[in-house]
Design a protein around this motif. Structure first.
Motif, PDB file in Angstrom:
ATOM      1  N   MET A  11       0.850  -1.159   0.000  1.00 38.66           N
ATOM      2  CA  MET A  11       0.000   0.000   0.000  1.00 38.66           C
ATOM      3  C   MET A  11       0.904   1.232   0.000  1.00 38.66           C
ATOM      4  SD  MET A  11      -2.998   0.958   2.773  1.00 38.66           S
ATOM      5  CE  MET A  11      -3.538  -0.688   2.952  1.00 38.66           C
ATOM      6  N   ASN A  12       0.642   2.156  -0.903  1.00 39.65           N
ATOM      7  CA  ASN A  12       1.521   3.322  -0.937  1.00 39.65           C
ATOM      8  C   ASN A  12       1.214   4.274   0.214  1.00 39.65           C
ATOM      9  OD1 ASN A  12      -0.392   5.322  -1.647  1.00 39.65           O
ATOM     10  ND2 ASN A  12      -0.234   4.800  -3.799  1.00 39.65           N
ATOM     11  N   ASN A  13       2.116   5.204   0.446  1.00 40.67           N
ATOM     12  CA  ASN A  13       2.038   6.081   1.616  1.00 40.67           C
ATOM     13  C   ASN A  13       0.780   6.945   1.618  1.00 40.67           C
ATOM     14  OD1 ASN A  13       3.025   6.959   4.052  1.00 40.67           O
ATOM     15  ND2 ASN A  13       4.175   8.633   3.145  1.00 40.67           N
ATOM     16  N   LYS A  14       0.360   7.462   0.449  1.00 40.35           N
ATOM     17  CA  LYS A  14      -0.844   8.300   0.395  1.00 40.35           C
ATOM     18  C   LYS A  14      -2.080   7.508   0.786  1.00 40.35           C
ATOM     19  CE  LYS A  14       0.629  11.686  -3.017  1.00 40.35           C
ATOM     20  NZ  LYS A  14       0.346  12.292  -4.317  1.00 40.35           N
ATOM     21  N   ILE A  15      -2.169   6.282   0.314  1.00 35.81           N
ATOM     22  CA  ILE A  15      -3.324   5.454   0.649  1.00 35.81           C
ATOM     23  C   ILE A  15      -3.308   5.099   2.128  1.00 35.81           C
ATOM     24  CG2 ILE A  15      -4.428   3.219   0.257  1.00 35.81           C
ATOM     25  CD1 ILE A  15      -3.531   3.444  -2.666  1.00 35.81           C
ATOM     26  N   ARG A  16      -2.129   4.791   2.678  1.00 40.46           N
ATOM     27  CA  ARG A  16      -2.017   4.482   4.112  1.00 40.46           C
ATOM     28  C   ARG A  16      -2.467   5.673   4.950  1.00 40.46           C
ATOM     29  NH1 ARG A  16       1.945  -0.079   5.064  1.00 40.46           N
ATOM     30  NH2 ARG A  16       1.365   0.097   7.239  1.00 40.46           N
ATOM     31  N   THR A  17      -2.013   6.865   4.573  1.00 41.17           N
ATOM     32  CA  THR A  17      -2.359   8.070   5.324  1.00 41.17           C
ATOM     33  C   THR A  17      -3.851   8.342   5.241  1.00 41.17           C
ATOM     34  OG1 THR A  17      -0.160   8.958   4.908  1.00 41.17           O
ATOM     35  CG2 THR A  17      -1.851  10.533   5.584  1.00 41.17           C
ATOM     36  N   LEU A  18      -4.424   8.213   4.048  1.00 47.27           N
ATOM     37  CA  LEU A  18      -5.854   8.427   3.870  1.00 47.27           C
ATOM     38  C   LEU A  18      -6.657   7.403   4.667  1.00 47.27           C
ATOM     39  CD1 LEU A  18      -8.171   9.924   2.522  1.00 47.27           C
ATOM     40  CD2 LEU A  18      -7.939   8.380   0.574  1.00 47.27           C
ATOM     41  N   THR A  19      -6.248   6.146   4.629  1.00 45.70           N
ATOM     42  CA  THR A  19      -6.931   5.095   5.387  1.00 45.70           C
ATOM     43  C   THR A  19      -6.879   5.397   6.878  1.00 45.70           C
ATOM     44  OG1 THR A  19      -6.359   3.477   3.706  1.00 45.70           O
ATOM     45  CG2 THR A  19      -6.999   2.619   5.849  1.00 45.70           C
ATOM     46  N   ALA A  20      -5.731   5.806   7.366  1.00 48.00           N
ATOM     47  CA  ALA A  20      -5.586   6.135   8.787  1.00 48.00           C
ATOM     48  C   ALA A  20      -6.471   7.311   9.164  1.00 48.00           C
ATOM     49  CB  ALA A  20      -4.126   6.442   9.108  1.00 48.00           C
ATOM     50  N   ALA A  21      -6.535   8.321   8.313  1.00 44.54           N
ATOM     51  CA  ALA A  21      -7.361   9.501   8.596  1.00 44.54           C
ATOM     52  C   ALA A  21      -8.844   9.138   8.624  1.00 44.54           C
ATOM     53  CB  ALA A  21      -7.098  10.584   7.550  1.00 44.54           C
ATOM     54  N   ILE A  22      -9.288   8.337   7.680  1.00 46.75           N
ATOM     55  CA  ILE A  22     -10.696   7.921   7.641  1.00 46.75           C
ATOM     56  C   ILE A  22     -11.032   7.093   8.869  1.00 46.75           C
ATOM     57  CG2 ILE A  22     -12.350   6.451   6.415  1.00 46.75           C
ATOM     58  CD1 ILE A  22     -10.942   7.387   3.800  1.00 46.75           C
ATOM     59  N   PHE A  23     -10.165   6.158   9.209  1.00 43.94           N
ATOM     60  CA  PHE A  23     -10.388   5.307  10.369  1.00 43.94           C
ATOM     61  C   PHE A  23     -10.459   6.146  11.648  1.00 43.94           C
ATOM     62  CE2 PHE A  23      -8.849   2.590  13.821  1.00 43.94           C
ATOM     63  CZ  PHE A  23      -9.738   1.535  13.722  1.00 43.94           C
ATOM     64  N   SER A  24      -9.532   7.067  11.804  1.00 47.37           N
ATOM     65  CA  SER A  24      -9.498   7.924  12.994  1.00 47.37           C
ATOM     66  C   SER A  24     -10.761   8.754  13.105  1.00 47.37           C
ATOM     67  CB  SER A  24      -8.295   8.864  12.942  1.00 47.37           C
ATOM     68  OG  SER A  24      -7.112   8.137  12.980  1.00 47.37           O
ATOM     69  N   THR A  25     -11.176   9.346  12.004  1.00 42.69           N
ATOM     70  CA  THR A  25     -12.376  10.182  12.008  1.00 42.69           C
ATOM     71  C   THR A  25     -13.606   9.367  12.384  1.00 42.69           C
ATOM     72  OG1 THR A  25     -11.406  11.595  10.316  1.00 42.69           O
ATOM     73  CG2 THR A  25     -13.790  11.740  10.622  1.00 42.69           C
ATOM     74  N   ALA A  26     -13.742   8.197  11.801  1.00 36.29           N
ATOM     75  CA  ALA A  26     -14.895   7.347  12.102  1.00 36.29           C
ATOM     76  C   ALA A  26     -14.935   6.965  13.574  1.00 36.29           C
ATOM     77  CB  ALA A  26     -14.863   6.101  11.229  1.00 36.29           C
ATOM     78  N   LEU A  27     -13.787   6.598  14.122  1.00 37.40           N
ATOM     79  CA  LEU A  27     -13.763   6.214  15.530  1.00 37.40           C
ATOM     80  C   LEU A  27     -13.981   7.398  16.458  1.00 37.40           C
ATOM     81  CD1 LEU A  27     -11.011   3.471  15.672  1.00 37.40           C
ATOM     82  CD2 LEU A  27     -13.452   3.213  15.984  1.00 37.40           C
ATOM     83  N   LEU A  28     -13.468   8.541  16.094  1.00 39.17           N
ATOM     84  CA  LEU A  28     -13.658   9.714  16.946  1.00 39.17           C
ATOM     85  C   LEU A  28     -15.128  10.109  17.027  1.00 39.17           C
ATOM     86  CD1 LEU A  28     -10.540  11.869  16.050  1.00 39.17           C
ATOM     87  CD2 LEU A  28     -11.024  10.692  18.194  1.00 39.17           C
ATOM     88  N   PHE A  29     -15.862   9.952  15.922  1.00 35.73           N
ATOM     89  CA  PHE A  29     -17.286  10.262  15.959  1.00 35.73           C
ATOM     90  C   PHE A  29     -18.054   9.279  16.824  1.00 35.73           C
ATOM     91  CE2 PHE A  29     -16.576  12.774  12.014  1.00 35.73           C
ATOM     92  CZ  PHE A  29     -17.075  13.967  12.502  1.00 35.73           C
ATOM     93  N   SER A  30     -17.522   8.092  17.007  1.00 34.74           N
ATOM     94  CA  SER A  30     -18.196   7.098  17.840  1.00 34.74           C
ATOM     95  C   SER A  30     -17.845   7.244  19.318  1.00 34.74           C
ATOM     96  CB  SER A  30     -17.865   5.693  17.354  1.00 34.74           C
ATOM     97  OG  SER A  30     -16.517   5.385  17.627  1.00 34.74           O
TER      98      SER A  30
END
Length: 115
Positions: A1-20
């Protein structure tokens, strides 16, 4: 997985969990008011949720660690890492990263294995 995709995945995951987090905190407050608790209940559910989110996001964004293969749970600041990684170097990086997170009081790794 390239770095941009890893960073985007981490950001999406973090945002989803923070809303929960807020919902989890309110649910935990109701449990604490009724006196119902088990050994896996935390005295600090909001903080534990934040720690879990931060560890998981950092694992997903870190090069040479397959964060998708690591399950993260936190109870009272103690983080449990579980999963199977390709080599000991990945395990060591995951543990070091977790220990460096603010609020982590311990890291349990009995369930974190290598192939």
């Amino acid at each position: 997985m390239n770095n941009k995709i890893r960073t985007l995945t981490a950001a999406i995951f973090s945002t989803a969990l923070l809303f929960s987090v807020s919902g989890a905190s309110f649910a935990a407050d109701d449990t604490m008011k009724t006196g119902a608790a088990s050994e896996t209940d935390s005295a600090q559910p909001g903080t534990d949720t934040w720690i879990t989110t931060k560890v998981k996001a950092d694992l997903l964004a870190t090069e040479n660690v397959d964060g998708t293969k690591i399950n993260v749970t936190t109870v009272n600041g103690v983080v449990t890492l579980a999963g199977v990684l390709d080599d000991q170097a990945q395990v060591d990086r995951a543990i070091a990263l977790t220990k460096a997170i603010e609020g982590v009081t311990g890291v349990e790794t009995k369930a974190l294995k290598t192939r």
